[in-house]
Design a protein around this motif. Structure first.
Motif, PDB file in Angstrom:
ATOM      1  N   GLY A 302       1.270  -1.238   0.449  1.00 43.69           N
ATOM      2  CA  GLY A 302       0.116   0.120  -0.129  1.00 43.69           C
ATOM      3  C   GLY A 302       0.621   1.511  -0.051  1.00 43.69           C
ATOM      4  O   GLY A 302      -0.336   2.929  -0.343  1.00 43.69           O
ATOM      5  N   TRP A 303       2.229   1.305   0.505  1.00 41.86           N
ATOM      6  CA  TRP A 303       3.325   2.615   0.055  1.00 41.86           C
ATOM      7  C   TRP A 303       3.966   2.245  -1.462  1.00 41.86           C
ATOM      8  O   TRP A 303       5.109   1.067  -0.771  1.00 41.86           O
ATOM      9  N   LEU A 304       4.503   3.461  -1.368  1.00 37.95           N
ATOM     10  CA  LEU A 304       5.810   3.776  -2.176  1.00 37.95           C
ATOM     11  C   LEU A 304       6.998   4.458  -1.533  1.00 37.95           C
ATOM     12  O   LEU A 304       6.776   5.991  -1.668  1.00 37.95           O
ATOM     13  N   GLU A 305       7.369   3.747  -1.369  1.00 38.89           N
ATOM     14  CA  GLU A 305       8.834   4.845  -1.307  1.00 38.89           C
ATOM     15  C   GLU A 305       8.734   5.658  -1.851  1.00 38.89           C
ATOM     16  O   GLU A 305       9.360   5.887  -3.558  1.00 38.89           O
ATOM     17  N   ILE A 306       9.574   7.524  -1.514  1.00 38.29           N
ATOM     18  CA  ILE A 306       9.676   8.688  -2.860  1.00 38.29           C
ATOM     19  C   ILE A 306      10.117   9.106  -2.387  1.00 38.29           C
ATOM     20  O   ILE A 306      11.876   9.599  -2.954  1.00 38.29           O
ATOM     21  N   LEU A 307      11.212   9.073  -0.944  1.00 35.26           N
ATOM     22  CA  LEU A 307      12.870   9.580  -0.629  1.00 35.26           C
ATOM     23  C   LEU A 307      13.458   9.641   0.747  1.00 35.26           C
ATOM     24  O   LEU A 307      12.257   8.845   1.025  1.00 35.26           O
ATOM     25  N   GLY A 308      14.548   9.696   0.721  1.00 34.67           N
ATOM     26  CA  GLY A 308      14.968  10.054   1.820  1.00 34.67           C
ATOM     27  C   GLY A 308      15.312  10.700   2.841  1.00 34.67           C
ATOM     28  O   GLY A 308      15.605  12.304   1.528  1.00 34.67           O
TER      29      GLY A 308
END
Ligand code: DAH
Length: 365
Positions: A302-308
């Motif tokens: 349900g989640w997408l990683e987009i940044l640090g």
């Protein structure tokens, strides 16, 4: 001997005939046919009448001749008028016919990566950030060491680096080894692996407060695949000042995500590690494909990683001469390609760099 009364009716019949034919004559061709039919030397009907004059007695010849000549003159005038009228409707040679449909010209459009970059720049400009770029050929010091990654730091392995043949230019980064006089230190030159390098350059040059956005190309020794290219683009945000907190970071990320992905996009911070931030967090957004319920795109999370991201590490402030007791700050960085892939549903990063018009055409003008 022909009866003049009958001859007169022949003339009127011819005249009526001509008028009727003329009224439907609409082209050069029609006019030419009419001219032939009535006036041609061999077979014109008016010509035939004129020829007939010779066989008439003198006074009939005079009267009849006058009538035929008048008819001939009238026909000639009418034909000339009609020809002139036709000429008036004709465009002059070489004139442009403005009623023709326009020819379609191929129109270029902005590259999807440039669209995302400009959109991000626009969002941050409105929030009062300064936009600047930095050098792509960078020194180890700015790319790693001052970001709390000394030469043997394992975190360097997070980014496989492309090193350049470095001239001996002196510098400070190797001084801690103590072995070489400073002037002989080989300043390791590399292609920057992240835009974070500009954090150091900027803070070394300017005092706080800081509010910058750094877009630009970065390089890594990666092979091409669905999600990697050896050159890609990032943007880096850095905010430093008195009393900057994690809440400022989260609020800024939410503003960015909502503008870029829509007001319904949720933001989640997940504890992580970066040497230059403490605490560090990776940021996820609710999956754009399924809305968060779980699907193939988000690997059913349900989640997408987009940044640090994170709060700037005190060691970084010390490296640039800021007082970590006085100022705090947050930073984050991300790939523009990744943003564009999530925003437009592109599943292969290589498409951005192949310049296939069939791919590029799918983005709005
Ligand atoms: N430099 C990191 C990368 O290239 C991204 C990043 C993480 C930037 C955390 C930051 C940060 O400013 O605080 O993967």
């Amino acid at each position: 001997m022909p009866d003049p009364a009958i001859d007169r009716s022949i003339i009127e019949t011819l005249r009526a005939n001509f008028r009727a034919r003329l009224s439907s004559a609409a082209s050069d061709r029609d006019l030419k046919a009419l001219t032939d039919e009535f006036l041609s030397r061999k077979s014109g009907s008016v010509t035939a009448l004129l020829k007939h004059l010779g066989s008439l007695p003198a006074d009939a010849k005079r009267e009849f001749g006058q009538l035929v000549n008048t008819l001939k003159g009238d026909i000639e005038t009418a034909l000339a008028d009609r020809r002139a009228a036709l000429d008036d409707t004709r465009a002059p040679a070489g004139a442009v016919d403005v009623t023709l449909p326009a020819r379609e010209l191929p129109m270029g459009r902005m590259h999807p990566l440039m669209r995302v970059r400009q959109q991000v720049e626009d969002i941050f400009t409105r929030m009062g950030y300064e936009i600047l770029e930095g050098p792509e050929v960078e020194e180890d010091y700015y790319n790693f060491e001052a970001l709390n990654m000394p030469p043997d730091h394992p975190a360097r392995d997070m980014q496989d680096t492309l090193y350049l043949d470095a001239p001996i230019i002196g510098g400070t980064w190797g001084a801690h080894r103590g072995a070489l006089p400073e002037a002989q230190v080989r300043a390791a030159t590399l292609l920057r692996t992240h835009t974070s390098a500009m954090q150091i350059r900027y803070m070394k040059t300017f005092k706080p407060p800081v509010r910058i956005l750094v877009p630009g190309r970065v390089y890594r020794r990666d092979n091409l695949d669905l999600t990697h290219t050896p050159m890609f683009q990032q943007f880096e945000a850095l905010v430093v000042g008195e009393g900057i907190t994690l809440a400022d970071l989260k609020g800024t990320l939410e503003a960015l995500v909502h503008e870029l992905f829509g007001a319904d996009a949720k933001v989640r911070l997940r504890p992580s590690f970066f040497p230059y931030t403490e605490p560090s967090a990776e940021v996820d957004i609710s999956c754009r494909a399924c809305g968060g319920s779980g699907c193939g795109v988000c690997k059913h999370t349900g989640w997408l990683e987009i940044l640090g991201s994170g709060m700037v590490h005190p060691a970084v402030f010390e490296a640039v001469g800021y007082d970590p007791e006085k100022v705090t700050g947050f930073a984050f960085g991300t790939g523009i390609e990744r943003m564009a892939m999530l925003k437009y549903g592109v599943d292969d990063i290589r498409l951005f760099y192949e310049n296939d018009i069939r791919f590029l055409e799918q983005f709005p003008l």
